[in-house]
Design an enzyme around this catalytic site. Structure first.
Site, PDB file in Angstrom:
ATOM      1  N   GLU A  50     -21.075-118.495 -59.207  1.00 41.06           N
ATOM      2  CA  GLU A  50     -22.064-117.817 -58.377  1.00 41.06           C
ATOM      3  C   GLU A  50     -21.991-118.388 -56.966  1.00 41.06           C
ATOM      4  O   GLU A  50     -21.960-119.597 -56.804  1.00 41.06           O
ATOM      5  CB  GLU A  50     -23.479-118.042 -58.934  1.00 41.06           C
ATOM      6  CG  GLU A  50     -23.717-117.449 -60.310  1.00 41.06           C
ATOM      7  CD  GLU A  50     -23.855-115.939 -60.308  1.00 41.06           C
ATOM      8  OE1 GLU A  50     -24.025-115.338 -59.230  1.00 41.06           O
ATOM      9  OE2 GLU A  50     -23.765-115.344 -61.385  1.00 41.06           O
ATOM     10  N   HIS A  69     -25.944-110.125 -61.040  1.00 45.77           N
ATOM     11  CA  HIS A  69     -26.895-110.855 -61.880  1.00 45.77           C
ATOM     12  C   HIS A  69     -28.325-110.367 -61.653  1.00 45.77           C
ATOM     13  O   HIS A  69     -29.265-111.122 -61.507  1.00 45.77           O
ATOM     14  CB  HIS A  69     -26.787-112.358 -61.627  1.00 45.77           C
ATOM     15  CG  HIS A  69     -27.435-113.167 -62.716  1.00 45.77           C
ATOM     16  ND1 HIS A  69     -27.142-112.993 -64.048  1.00 45.77           N
ATOM     17  CD2 HIS A  69     -28.365-114.146 -62.666  1.00 45.77           C
ATOM     18  CE1 HIS A  69     -27.862-113.839 -64.759  1.00 45.77           C
ATOM     19  NE2 HIS A  69     -28.608-114.540 -63.959  1.00 45.77           N
TER      20      HIS A  69
END
Length: 103
Positions: A50, A69
């Protein structure tokens, strides 16, 4: 948890959806099975890093849908969440029990 062996066992018309953790699936094996045509598609709401790398070959595959996400983030979810936050603030101010309290 899901490597080459498990991916090879899936039906060719299957779609694998992962909203748990990126590391649950072996990324290299996943790309290989997609490239071989042995898996119809993949839906991802989680990633191996991420923020997700937009240049990752997996995300460029035509049979992969990747979300940032936030797949659960629909208008209705945010509307309900906002109402719950307001309700709990009013309860807290009035000294009442909060809704959905974990501890």
């Amino acid at each position: 948890m899901i490597g080459a062996r498990e991916l090879e066992m899936m039906k060719q018309d299957a779609m694998l959806i992962n909203f748990a953790r990126g590391e649950v699936i072996d990324k290299t094996a996943l790309l290989a099975v997609l490239n071989s045509g042995k898996l119809w598609g993949v839906g991802l709401d989680v990633h191996w890093q991420e923020p997700a790398d937009a240049n990752e070959p997996l995300y460029c595959h035509r049979n992969v849908v990747a979300l940032p996400h936030s797949g659960v983030g629909t208008h209705e979810v945010f509307q309900n969440l906002s109402a719950l936050i307001v309700e709990n603030l009013q309860r807290w101010k009035a000294g009442k029990e909060l809704l959905y309290r974990l501890v």
